[in-house]
Write an enzyme that holds these catalytic residues in place. Structure first.
Site: not given
Length: 336
Positions: A135, A27, A87, A192, A84, A228, A196, A109
């Site tokens: 990537g 990916g 995996q 991380d 994730d 705005e 997010e 990660h």
């Protein structure tokens, strides 16, 4: 204490010369890392699901993709670059039977290692090289002769040279050209997820929606509110990106800067900070990971419902109309 940063001079690329590096997933990160590694002179094997777009793309790029099990058997250094939530299943089914002493299991990660979803056997080095960029940027900067900064972590140093192997991998994708910052799987994963949820995705999108709703409910035109509260955010973020908060404040008007200092703290209050600490606690104690994996295990019904509902809220409808006026943006829409 300043972070430890590694550069070209610190890497020993010969450690991976003659080894086979396996990239699981072709990916965004997978294709970039695989191509960079190959261009750096490493032997690269890639894996993806046969017949998919990524599998066809790997073929187009001159690779001969194989199944994950075959990759795990043939590769010395295996880099996990699939989502994730899958995996763990792919590891248990295809990789675990082939994992043994001398293998290196790498990540970009730390989620699955931090929360114990993947538990490699003793004798396997467990490392992370995480580019701090998407990537396409990892690839394009490499092709220009540069690189994207990376994070490096070693969870298990079974071989006694896990860090050096990871640095050799970072060299191969161009990371040591920019700098590789030492961290841990725990620090990378927790910061991380927090970034997010509290700032980059959750925090920013809710702030934008709240600002838009406040103006529209007060009687202002939705189109003006969109410009705005959403459109011009890119101008500010670009200033952040190039020179930090101080450069942004230098670049905007004195009126905007004064409003920043005096009104910003009224938006981000002690109550906001208290909720941020609560979110961080959920990340650290594993409750968010447990919630997310359970959601994924149920087919992501809640995620899909929220995705569908948010596509057509007022600010999104207004944005679609206005972006058609701005051809220089090359407007896009996410697939349904």
């Amino acid at each position: 204490m300043a972070a430890k940063i590694y550069y070209q001079k610190d890497a020993r690329p010969k450690l991976l010369k003659g080894q086979t590096i396996g990239i699981v997933g072709y990916g965004s990160q997978g294709h970039a890392q695989a191509l960079n590694l190959r261009d750096s002179g490493y032997r690269v094997l890639v894996s993806d699901v046969e017949g998919t777009y990524n599998w066809r793309l790997a073929k187009k790029h001159g690779f001969n993709p194989v199944g994950a099990a075959e990759l795990a058997d043939r590769a010395d250094y295996i880099q996990m670059l699939i989502p994730d939530v899958i995996q763990g299943k792919v590891y248990q089914k295809d990789l675990a039977p082939c994992m043994g002493p001398g293998k290196v299991l790498g990540f970009s990660h730390g989620f699955n290692i931090r929360y114990g979803i993947i538990k490699p056997p003793k004798g396997v080095d467990v490392v992370m090289i995480a580019p701090k960029g998407p990537g396409h940027l990892v690839r394009s900067e490499y092709q220009k002769g540069g690189g994207v900064p990376c994070l490096l972590a070693v969870e298990r140093n079974a071989s006694g040279r896990a860090k050096d192997l990871a640095l050799a991998y970072a060299w191969g994708i161009g990371g040591t050209r920019a700098g590789v910052i030492q961290t841990t799987f725990t620090e990378e994963t927790e910061t991380d997820l927090f970034g997010e949820q509290a700032v980059l995705c959750g925090g920013a999108s809710e702030l934008v929606k709240a600002g838009f709703q406040t103006l529209v409910q007060a009687g202002y035109q939705p189109e003006i509110a969109y410009f705005e509260c959403l459109h011009e955010l890119k101008l500010i973020v670009d200033l952040f990106y190039r020179g930090g908060i101080s450069y942004m404040r230098y670049s905007v008007s004195d009126t905007a800067e004064y409003g920043d200092y005096t009104r910003g703290p009224r938006i981000i209050t002690d109550a906001t900070r208290k909720e941020m600490k609560k979110i961080l606690a959920e990340i650290r104690n594993g409750s968010f990971a447990k919630e997310w994996m359970a959601e994924a295990g149920r087919g992501s019904a809640k995620l899909l419902a929220k995705r569908k509902a948010e596509r057509d809220i007022a600010i999104e409808q207004v944005g679609r109309r206005l972006r058609k006026m701005m051809t220089w943006l090359d407007p896009v829409e996410p697939p349904k």
